[in-house]
Design an enzyme around this catalytic site. Sequence first.
Site, PDB file in Angstrom:
ATOM      1  N   ARG A  90       0.862  -1.183   0.000  1.00 17.06           N
ATOM      2  CA  ARG A  90       0.000   0.000   0.000  1.00 17.06           C
ATOM      3  C   ARG A  90       0.899   1.234   0.000  1.00 17.06           C
ATOM      4  O   ARG A  90       1.636   1.449   0.960  1.00 17.06           O
ATOM      5  CB  ARG A  90      -0.905  -0.028   1.230  1.00 17.06           C
ATOM      6  CG  ARG A  90      -1.740   1.225   1.413  1.00 17.06           C
ATOM      7  CD  ARG A  90      -2.670   1.097   2.628  1.00 17.06           C
ATOM      8  NE  ARG A  90      -3.466   2.292   2.783  1.00 17.06           N
ATOM      9  CZ  ARG A  90      -3.257   3.242   3.706  1.00 17.06           C
ATOM     10  NH1 ARG A  90      -2.292   3.116   4.602  1.00 17.06           N
ATOM     11  NH2 ARG A  90      -4.018   4.313   3.749  1.00 17.06           N
ATOM     12  N   HIS A 134      -2.487  10.951   0.488  1.00 16.37           N
ATOM     13  CA  HIS A 134      -2.034  10.730   1.863  1.00 16.37           C
ATOM     14  C   HIS A 134      -1.354  12.033   2.309  1.00 16.37           C
ATOM     15  O   HIS A 134      -0.175  12.052   2.623  1.00 16.37           O
ATOM     16  CB  HIS A 134      -1.106   9.521   1.927  1.00 16.37           C
ATOM     17  CG  HIS A 134      -0.912   8.925   3.289  1.00 16.37           C
ATOM     18  ND1 HIS A 134      -1.061   7.571   3.554  1.00 16.37           N
ATOM     19  CD2 HIS A 134      -0.573   9.480   4.477  1.00 16.37           C
ATOM     20  CE1 HIS A 134      -0.809   7.336   4.839  1.00 16.37           C
ATOM     21  NE2 HIS A 134      -0.492   8.485   5.419  1.00 16.37           N
ATOM     22  N   GLU A 179      -7.244   8.633   5.756  1.00 14.67           N
ATOM     23  CA  GLU A 179      -7.564   9.348   6.989  1.00 14.67           C
ATOM     24  C   GLU A 179      -7.953  10.809   6.765  1.00 14.67           C
ATOM     25  O   GLU A 179      -7.252  11.729   7.210  1.00 14.67           O
ATOM     26  CB  GLU A 179      -6.380   9.279   7.965  1.00 14.67           C
ATOM     27  CG  GLU A 179      -5.989   7.855   8.340  1.00 14.67           C
ATOM     28  CD  GLU A 179      -4.987   7.793   9.495  1.00 14.67           C
ATOM     29  OE1 GLU A 179      -4.503   8.852   9.949  1.00 14.67           O
ATOM     30  OE2 GLU A 179      -4.704   6.679   9.955  1.00 14.67           O
ATOM     31  N   ASN A 306      -7.834   1.907   9.692  1.00 15.12           N
ATOM     32  CA  ASN A 306      -6.554   2.127  10.380  1.00 15.12           C
ATOM     33  C   ASN A 306      -6.819   2.145  11.877  1.00 15.12           C
ATOM     34  O   ASN A 306      -7.724   2.840  12.343  1.00 15.12           O
ATOM     35  CB  ASN A 306      -5.930   3.473   9.984  1.00 15.12           C
ATOM     36  CG  ASN A 306      -5.395   3.451   8.564  1.00 15.12           C
ATOM     37  OD1 ASN A 306      -5.479   2.439   7.869  1.00 15.12           O
ATOM     38  ND2 ASN A 306      -4.837   4.579   8.134  1.00 15.12           N
ATOM     39  N   TYR A 308      -4.737   2.064  15.800  1.00 15.28           N
ATOM     40  CA  TYR A 308      -3.523   2.020  16.636  1.00 15.28           C
ATOM     41  C   TYR A 308      -3.838   1.870  18.117  1.00 15.28           C
ATOM     42  O   TYR A 308      -3.127   1.176  18.836  1.00 15.28           O
ATOM     43  CB  TYR A 308      -2.687   3.288  16.410  1.00 15.28           C
ATOM     44  CG  TYR A 308      -2.063   3.331  15.037  1.00 15.28           C
ATOM     45  CD1 TYR A 308      -0.833   2.736  14.788  1.00 15.28           C
ATOM     46  CD2 TYR A 308      -2.714   3.934  13.968  1.00 15.28           C
ATOM     47  CE1 TYR A 308      -0.273   2.737  13.523  1.00 15.28           C
ATOM     48  CE2 TYR A 308      -2.169   3.941  12.699  1.00 15.28           C
ATOM     49  CZ  TYR A 308      -0.938   3.341  12.476  1.00 15.28           C
ATOM     50  OH  TYR A 308      -0.387   3.340  11.222  1.00 15.28           O
ATOM     51  N   GLU A 385      -3.810  -0.046   8.087  1.00 13.45           N
ATOM     52  CA  GLU A 385      -2.674   0.361   8.922  1.00 13.45           C
ATOM     53  C   GLU A 385      -2.869  -0.161  10.333  1.00 13.45           C
ATOM     54  O   GLU A 385      -3.938  -0.017  10.916  1.00 13.45           O
ATOM     55  CB  GLU A 385      -2.534   1.888   9.036  1.00 13.45           C
ATOM     56  CG  GLU A 385      -1.904   2.552   7.847  1.00 13.45           C
ATOM     57  CD  GLU A 385      -1.746   4.066   8.035  1.00 13.45           C
ATOM     58  OE1 GLU A 385      -1.521   4.525   9.175  1.00 13.45           O
ATOM     59  OE2 GLU A 385      -1.877   4.777   7.029  1.00 13.45           O
TER      60      GLU A 385
END
Length: 484
Positions: A90, A134, A179, A306, A308, A385
């Site tokens: 990606r 991005h 995002e 994504n 985290y 991600e």
Amino acid sequence: MNTAIVKGSSDYRDCGLVFPPGFTFGSATASYQVEGAFDEDGRGPSIWDTFSKTPGKVWNGDNGDVACDHYHRLESDLDLMNDLGLAAYRFSIAWPRIQPTGTGRLNQPGIDFYSRLVDGLLERGIKPVATLYHWDLPQPLEDAGGWPARATADAFADYAAIMGTALGDRVHTWTTLNEPWCSAYLGYGQGGHAPGRHEPAAALAAVHHLNLAHGRALEALRATSTGSPEYSVTLNFHVLRGVGDGADEAMRRIDALANRAFTGPMLKGAYPADLLEDTASVTDWSFVHEGDLATIHQPIDVLGVNYYSTATVRLWDGETPMQHNDGHKAAGGGTAWPGSDRIVEFVQQPGPYTAMGWNIAPEGLEELLLGLSAQFPQQSFMITENGAAFDDTVAADGTVPDPTRVDYLRRHLTAAHRALEQGVDLRGYFVWSLLDNFEWGYGYAKRFGIVRVDFDTLERTVKGSGLWFRELASTGVLPSSGNA
Ligand code: FCB
């Protein structure tokens, strides 16, 4: 490899789990974070060039002029991906390499670079997953108003058509935006990301124009791609916990701004009514024109997720100093939460933490995937991600053992597997990141790679996590932490 089977562990440290055939293991990067070659072959300046060269914006005064020098090391980086057994890569396309001023003239050397990248991936049997945006907006478009201006969405549609024409015969998956939450709220509200503006109303206009850009780009890509690519967008979902009186209200407000401001128009064709109410004192949303929602609301093949860490919110009592632990570097006065910035605070969460100060919470990924799948039952998902920064050290023998990163990855892959077993249509997992790289406002201080980059020599060294991920990608079986 005789990996013992551990299943259902309370701390998400399973191993021996078998992923379904065809489940895609890949890794991700982004153009400004890895490419370097900032002024070569006709590339124009982006908002991140300007921002990173503005004193005080990025730690240590770092910028992406050289980054990982991926632009010049394309062939060896492709070989590295191959050695790591990646099934997909990606990457993102730098708009200012394609259209140096953001509109008009097409810069052929920029197209040629990504064409070589895509061909190099295909030659190695690696699926190209290309993101159009991005975060590196051509600076002239920012000078003309940036994402708060509707014309930026028009320009994005033209850029998407150029890319669809150039690469739409070979790209496996098109992703419109990465995002948009960060682009809009950190870029125009909180100011910790380029272009660093502190304008709450502009941040909400940016939300809408990014949503519109997504819809317009899907139309343009579908009209120009001659292969059979899949279409997607990547969102960074906020997995929320609430504490104190009114926890539900605090979570509802942040969920509306962070999550439903994007999934609403994209997947349901409407902005949530509560979002419009919560932000009524900031904007009247008159930038939403007739027909926009129909443009934005189009089917996508895969929703990129994504993840985290989690965030914990509480209604602020109006007296004690407000806490701002939303995971983003303070940037002097702005807010990422227009309409709720004096209402909701982000409190410190229990550890352990990564080097970003982000709490490690694999259960949040399982919960997120189950929640999204319940909300959007027909939708396929891809984790685009997930990963962790840690302060890696190089051992005396030159290797880079990073057991804490391996542990992070193992626990989140356990969470992903549990979601799969509960029926979530999850197609793949991309580790962030292939390489240590330019981590936005933190410069080169935060290392997310499964491959170490020495930023003096630009030499690459596969970390322990890279070896571990190779085993996973080549067997489809989750290794324990000890095999790398
Ligand atoms: C995400 C970004 C990516 C990287 C990781 C750590 O928000 O998409 O570029 O910075 O965080």
